[in-house]
Design a protein around this motif. Structure first.
Motif, mmCIF file in Angstrom:
data_model
loop_
_atom_site.group_PDB
_atom_site.id
_atom_site.type_symbol
_atom_site.label_atom_id
_atom_site.label_comp_id
_atom_site.label_asym_id
_atom_site.label_seq_id
_atom_site.Cartn_x
_atom_site.Cartn_y
_atom_site.Cartn_z
ATOM 1 N N LEU A 235 0.823 -1.204 0.000
ATOM 2 C CA LEU A 235 0.000 0.000 0.000
ATOM 3 C C LEU A 235 0.861 1.259 0.000
ATOM 4 N N ALA A 236 1.990 1.242 0.742
ATOM 5 C CA ALA A 236 2.875 2.407 0.775
ATOM 6 C C ALA A 236 3.431 2.692 -0.610
ATOM 7 N N GLU A 237 3.905 1.669 -1.299
ATOM 8 C CA GLU A 237 4.471 1.881 -2.634
ATOM 9 C C GLU A 237 3.409 2.404 -3.593
ATOM 10 N N GLN A 238 2.196 1.893 -3.460
ATOM 11 C CA GLN A 238 1.120 2.379 -4.327
ATOM 12 C C GLN A 238 0.839 3.860 -4.090
ATOM 13 N N HIS A 239 0.719 4.270 -2.814
ATOM 14 C CA HIS A 239 0.451 5.670 -2.500
ATOM 15 C C HIS A 239 1.591 6.572 -2.971
ATOM 16 N N LEU A 240 2.821 6.129 -2.819
ATOM 17 C CA LEU A 240 3.958 6.949 -3.227
ATOM 18 C C LEU A 240 4.036 7.075 -4.743
ATOM 19 N N ARG A 241 3.694 6.018 -5.455
ATOM 20 C CA ARG A 241 3.677 6.111 -6.921
ATOM 21 C C ARG A 241 2.573 7.056 -7.383
ATOM 22 N N ASP A 242 1.427 7.021 -6.693
ATOM 23 C CA ASP A 242 0.332 7.931 -7.060
ATOM 24 C C ASP A 242 0.765 9.386 -6.934
ATOM 25 N N GLY A 243 1.557 9.690 -5.909
ATOM 26 C CA GLY A 243 2.087 11.039 -5.747
ATOM 27 C C GLY A 243 1.108 12.048 -5.211
ATOM 28 N N ARG A 244 -0.042 11.619 -4.681
ATOM 29 C CA ARG A 244 -1.062 12.584 -4.261
ATOM 30 C C ARG A 244 -1.052 12.874 -2.772
#
Length: 342
Positions: A293-302
């Motif tokens: 989940l952390a990697e997903q949120h960081l890739r989203d950049g929001r």
């Protein structure tokens, strides 16, 4: 990366996917009731999009469609007529993802919501990314039409969502047919037959591109619903059910192991023992879920890293920063700069 497959005799599939197949068949001129009769299904079983039916019943449906559709490759014809909407939560979740890479990550995590007729895997090599599909019963007469329909549907659905979408090659298990025109119309790339796996090969850099229908608020709601559905699948391994429940709990703060054990009707001691039997532990699954989940949120950049820390149930951002560096060798800021969508 892959998910554990379910036992073939217990495999089930989504009622919404079965409904979508029937809708495609009626658009192609077939009558619905004879198809339902052929696989011993009733409309009442398909009303709830989150309901499940047996994989064997859907196999019978595919066989009947293969018999009735007059086309060189009925699976490709059906795939081009499958609309993603009736697939319910899984389809909308993938379409609302920020990037193609995020959609593939979600597809791996939630693939069992669509069905347990096989296993999806993603392999990365140099500049390419391969989507591999390994079906149950690869020699079953329904496998060819079923897998071709899913491959064609995926391409037709993804094409309008991603600027510059293209395929490098596609691989099939069955021998090369005499007529390649239906394949060229769908895939428009080099085709390889009699291979070990079904596979769609893409340029790896496509994974960083944004999807046209990206909708982060909607995606967050859909993800919570998907986690709940995944946890409720009765045939899931215990570790898969724990991962689903952890996803739900993390949306509300620090996970509670005792509460999670109660939700599974187990004691904490039994939970730990049965997870150990599957070769994992509660802490390992929690760390893996947080990392994904952390990697997903960081890739989203929001979201700022501090807010991501709260969303993942950490009491202090510094604890999250240390954990993330242990996982990846990077700080959250370095990871975002390297892999972020923007």
């Amino acid at each position: 990366m892959s998910n554990p497959s379910n036992a073939p005799s217990q495999a089930s599939v989504s009622a919404s996917l079965t409904q979508a197949i029937l809708h495609a068949a009626t658009r192609l001129g077939l009558e619905r009731q004879p198809l339902l009769d052929a696989c011993a299904l009733h409309d009442e079983q398909l009303i709830d999009p989150d309901a499940r039916i047996s994989f064997a019943a859907q196999q019978a449906l595919w066989l009947e469609l293969d018999r009735r559709l007059q086309h060189p490759e009925p699976g490709l014809l059906l795939g081009r007529n499958l609309t993603p909407g009736p697939f319910s939560v899984l389809s909308y979740l993938l379409q609302s993802s920020a990037t193609l890479g995020d959609a593939l990550t979600a597809a791996l995590r939630y693939q069992r919501l669509g069905g347990e007729g096989g296993e999806l895997q993603v392999e990365e090599q140099d500049d390419t990314l391969s989507l591999l599909y390994r079906p149950l019963y690869p020699q079953h007469p329904a496998t060819r039409i079923r897998v071709l329909a899913m491959m064609a549907c995926w391409v037709q659905t993804t094409l309008p969502l991603l600027d510059g979408f293209r395929l490098l090659e596609v691989r099939f298990r069955h021998p090369q047919p005499d007529d390649l025109a239906p394949y060229d119309d769908v895939f428009d790339c080099p085709l390889h037959f009699a291979c070990d796996d079904y596979a769609i090969v893409l340029p790896r850099d496509l994974c960083q591109l944004p999807l046209i229908q990206a909708n982060p608020p909607l995606q967050q709601l859909l993800r919570q619903h998907a986690e709940a559905l995944l946890a409720r699948l009765p045939s899931a391994s215990l570790s898969a059910r724990v991962i689903g429940l952890l996803g739900e709990q993390l949306a509300h703060g620090e996970p509670d192991r005792a509460e999670l054990a109660r939700a599974l009707a187990l004691s904490e001691r039994t939970l730990q023992r049965r997870l150990a039997d599957e070769g994992c532990s509660y802490q390992q699954l929690l760390a893996d879920t947080r990392r994904q989940l952390a990697e997903q949120h960081l890739r989203d950049g929001r979201l700022p890293a501090t807010e991501i820390a709260w969303l993942l149930g950490y009491s202090e951002p510094s604890v999250f920063f240390r954990a993330f560096r242990q996982w990846t060798g990077l700080t959250p800021g370095e990871y975002r700069a390297r892999y972020g969508a923007g």
